[in-house]
Write a protein that holds these residues in place. Structure first.
Motif, PDB file in Angstrom:
ATOM      1  N   ILE A  15       0.832  -1.208   0.000  1.00  0.00           N
ATOM      2  CA  ILE A  15       0.000   0.000   0.000  1.00  0.00           C
ATOM      3  C   ILE A  15       0.867   1.259   0.000  1.00  0.00           C
ATOM      4  CG2 ILE A  15      -1.643   1.341   1.379  1.00  0.00           C
ATOM      5  CD1 ILE A  15      -2.880  -1.347   2.237  1.00  0.00           C
ATOM      6  N   ASN A  18       2.260   1.642  -3.466  1.00  0.00           N
ATOM      7  CA  ASN A  18       1.175   2.082  -4.336  1.00  0.00           C
ATOM      8  C   ASN A  18       0.910   3.576  -4.158  1.00  0.00           C
ATOM      9  OD1 ASN A  18      -1.459   1.416  -5.968  1.00  0.00           O
ATOM     10  ND2 ASN A  18      -2.143   2.580  -4.193  1.00  0.00           N
ATOM     11  N   ASP A  54      -7.089   5.060 -10.883  1.00  0.00           N
ATOM     12  CA  ASP A  54      -5.972   5.091  -9.935  1.00  0.00           C
ATOM     13  C   ASP A  54      -6.338   5.839  -8.658  1.00  0.00           C
ATOM     14  OD1 ASP A  54      -4.584   3.743 -11.836  1.00  0.00           O
ATOM     15  OD2 ASP A  54      -2.904   5.137 -11.945  1.00  0.00           O
ATOM     16  N   HIS A  57      -8.736   3.617  -6.648  1.00  0.00           N
ATOM     17  CA  HIS A  57      -8.047   2.461  -6.067  1.00  0.00           C
ATOM     18  C   HIS A  57      -7.104   2.875  -4.944  1.00  0.00           C
ATOM     19  CE1 HIS A  57      -4.855  -0.699  -5.902  1.00  0.00           C
ATOM     20  NE2 HIS A  57      -5.938  -1.450  -5.810  1.00  0.00           N
ATOM     21  N   SER A  58      -6.422   3.991  -5.094  1.00  0.00           N
ATOM     22  CA  SER A  58      -5.506   4.447  -4.036  1.00  0.00           C
ATOM     23  C   SER A  58      -6.269   4.819  -2.773  1.00  0.00           C
ATOM     24  CB  SER A  58      -4.668   5.634  -4.543  1.00  0.00           C
ATOM     25  OG  SER A  58      -3.840   5.235  -5.618  1.00  0.00           O
ATOM     26  N   ALA A  61      -7.083   1.598  -1.172  1.00  0.00           N
ATOM     27  CA  ALA A  61      -5.889   1.017  -0.548  1.00  0.00           C
ATOM     28  C   ALA A  61      -5.631   1.624   0.830  1.00  0.00           C
ATOM     29  CB  ALA A  61      -4.675   1.220  -1.460  1.00  0.00           C
ATOM     30  N   THR A  85     -11.976  -4.889  -0.384  1.00  0.00           N
ATOM     31  CA  THR A  85     -10.871  -4.140  -0.991  1.00  0.00           C
ATOM     32  C   THR A  85     -10.010  -5.007  -1.913  1.00  0.00           C
ATOM     33  OG1 THR A  85      -9.453  -4.574   0.940  1.00  0.00           O
ATOM     34  CG2 THR A  85     -10.771  -2.555   0.968  1.00  0.00           C
ATOM     35  N   ILE A  86      -9.896  -6.301  -1.607  1.00  0.00           N
ATOM     36  CA  ILE A  86      -9.098  -7.185  -2.459  1.00  0.00           C
ATOM     37  C   ILE A  86      -9.782  -7.412  -3.810  1.00  0.00           C
ATOM     38  CG2 ILE A  86      -8.108  -9.486  -2.684  1.00  0.00           C
ATOM     39  CD1 ILE A  86      -6.589  -7.704  -0.770  1.00  0.00           C
ATOM     40  N   THR A  89      -9.343  -4.342  -5.857  1.00  0.00           N
ATOM     41  CA  THR A  89      -7.979  -4.211  -6.367  1.00  0.00           C
ATOM     42  C   THR A  89      -7.795  -5.011  -7.641  1.00  0.00           C
ATOM     43  OG1 THR A  89      -7.022  -3.782  -4.191  1.00  0.00           O
ATOM     44  CG2 THR A  89      -5.551  -4.691  -5.861  1.00  0.00           C
ATOM     45  N   THR A  93      -7.018  -3.200 -11.226  1.00  0.00           N
ATOM     46  CA  THR A  93      -5.782  -3.550 -11.922  1.00  0.00           C
ATOM     47  C   THR A  93      -6.073  -4.051 -13.328  1.00  0.00           C
ATOM     48  OG1 THR A  93      -4.681  -4.109  -9.845  1.00  0.00           O
ATOM     49  CG2 THR A  93      -3.742  -5.025 -11.859  1.00  0.00           C
ATOM     50  N   ALA A 226      -0.803  -9.575  -2.133  1.00  0.00           N
ATOM     51  CA  ALA A 226      -1.362  -8.218  -2.121  1.00  0.00           C
ATOM     52  C   ALA A 226      -0.258  -7.164  -2.226  1.00  0.00           C
ATOM     53  CB  ALA A 226      -2.186  -7.995  -0.862  1.00  0.00           C
ATOM     54  N   TYR A 230      -1.315  -4.571  -5.337  1.00  0.00           N
ATOM     55  CA  TYR A 230      -1.739  -3.179  -5.177  1.00  0.00           C
ATOM     56  C   TYR A 230      -1.045  -2.212  -6.144  1.00  0.00           C
ATOM     57  CZ  TYR A 230      -4.883  -3.535  -1.177  1.00  0.00           C
ATOM     58  OH  TYR A 230      -5.958  -3.805  -0.368  1.00  0.00           O
TER      59      TYR A 230
END
Length: 321
Positions: A15, A18, A54, A57-58, A61, A85-86, A89, A93, A226, A230
């Motif tokens: 994280i 990322n 992005d 997703h950030s 994260a 959250t997984i 991700t 991605t 992970a 990430y």
């Protein structure tokens, strides 16, 4: 090694990396939209979509770090499951990879004129996107890490097809650029820089994707996968934006003799006229015609007369004279 190093520790490392990459994405995004590029609307739309993905997703994260280290600080049972959250991700991605590979695949088509090659890259990219999305949703349905056995083949297909598309794009661009070398110092210097950009295009994303795949297959009980999952999307976006923003430095590097407006890997050079001086001596003035890609979106080509000054020495390469 502590009890939670391979669960909380590696998750936080992924994280943090990322978040660092997202900072670079933000800087490059601002640079791109404040520069005077004449890119087609579809290219600007891809850049905007990638930045949106992005950013979302950030934020997710950072929330994942909070949920792991604060909300479930005294709840070890939390690590036997995966939160939403997984899956998010995996889906984010897949979207980032698909958009980036679509842009790069278009460049391959323009440079090679091979619909078959571009089609294969497109199929691999789409399959990677499909299996990535499916794996992300399926992991959310399974929820418990102990039930992740059936998920393995889908993760393998996702990351294998994604990596295959990256490798094909990178190899094709390097091969095309190597053929474009002319033997002139200025053009070859630029081409060599574009080749380095081609290597970077697929190298880092492929390494992280393969590490993610092997970590998931062999260390599924940890969050090691992970740590690699990430940052992958940010790697794709950084690569694409760096490629687009590199056009200014390429123009400055080549000076006023050639108005190259080309992102990494979309310039092609072809000598059509023989030099006017004896090639066994230092050349004082050379006039050649070169095909120069002048538009990043369509890789449109213009033929221009180029004059090389006294510091250029002609060295024939690839049998071109």
């Amino acid at each position: 090694m502590g009890q939670w190093d391979e669960i909380v520790g590696v998750l936080l490392l992924g994280i943090m990396f990322n978040t660092y990459l997202y900072g670079l994405v933000t800087y490059q995004f601002i640079t791109y939209y404040t520069s005077k590029y004449n890119d087609a609307l579809w290219i600007r739309a891809i850049v905007g979509c990638l930045f949106f993905v992005d950013t979302a997703h950030s934020c997710v994260a950072i929330y994942a770090a909070w949920e792991t280290c604060v909300t479930n600080y005294t709840n070890p049972a939390y690590f036997a499951t995966v939160s939403w959250t997984i899956p998010f991700t995996a889906c984010a991605t897949s979207v980032a990879a698909f958009l980036s590979q679509g842009f790069l695949g278009h460049r391959v088509l323009i440079l090679t004129k091979s619909k078959l090659l571009a089609g294969v890259i497109g199929v691999f990219s789409f399959l990677g996107f499909f299996f990535g999305f499916y794996a992300g949703i399926y992991s959310g349905i399974l929820h418990e890490v102990a039930k992740f056995g059936p998920l393995g083949p889908f993760v393998t297909c996702w990351l294998t097809f994604q990596t295959a598309a990256d490798v094909m794009i990178t190899v094709t661009l390097i091969w095309t650029l190597k053929k474009a070398r002319t033997g002139f110092r200025k053009t070859d210097t630029i081409i060599n820089r574009l080749i380095r950009g081609a290597v970077q295009t697929g190298l880092f994303a492929s390494i992280f994707a393969l590490c993610d795949m092997f970590a998931f297959q062999f260390r599924r009980e940890t969050y090691l996968y992970a740590m690699f999952a990430y940052p992958i999307g940010r790697i794709y976006t950084n690569t694409l934006l760096d490629t687009l923003n590199a056009r200014n430095s390429l123009k400055q590097q080549n000076g006023a003799t050639m108005d190259v407006e080309s992102e990494g890997n979309t310039a092609a050079f072809r000598m059509t006229d023989q030099p006017r001086q004896d090639m066994s001596h230092t050349v004082h003035s050379i006039h050649v015609k070169q095909d120069i890609v002048t538009d990043v979106a369509t890789a449109s080509i213009e033929e221009r007369d180029v004059k090389y000054k006294t510091d250029d020495v002609y060295q024939p390469s690839n049998g071109m004279l």
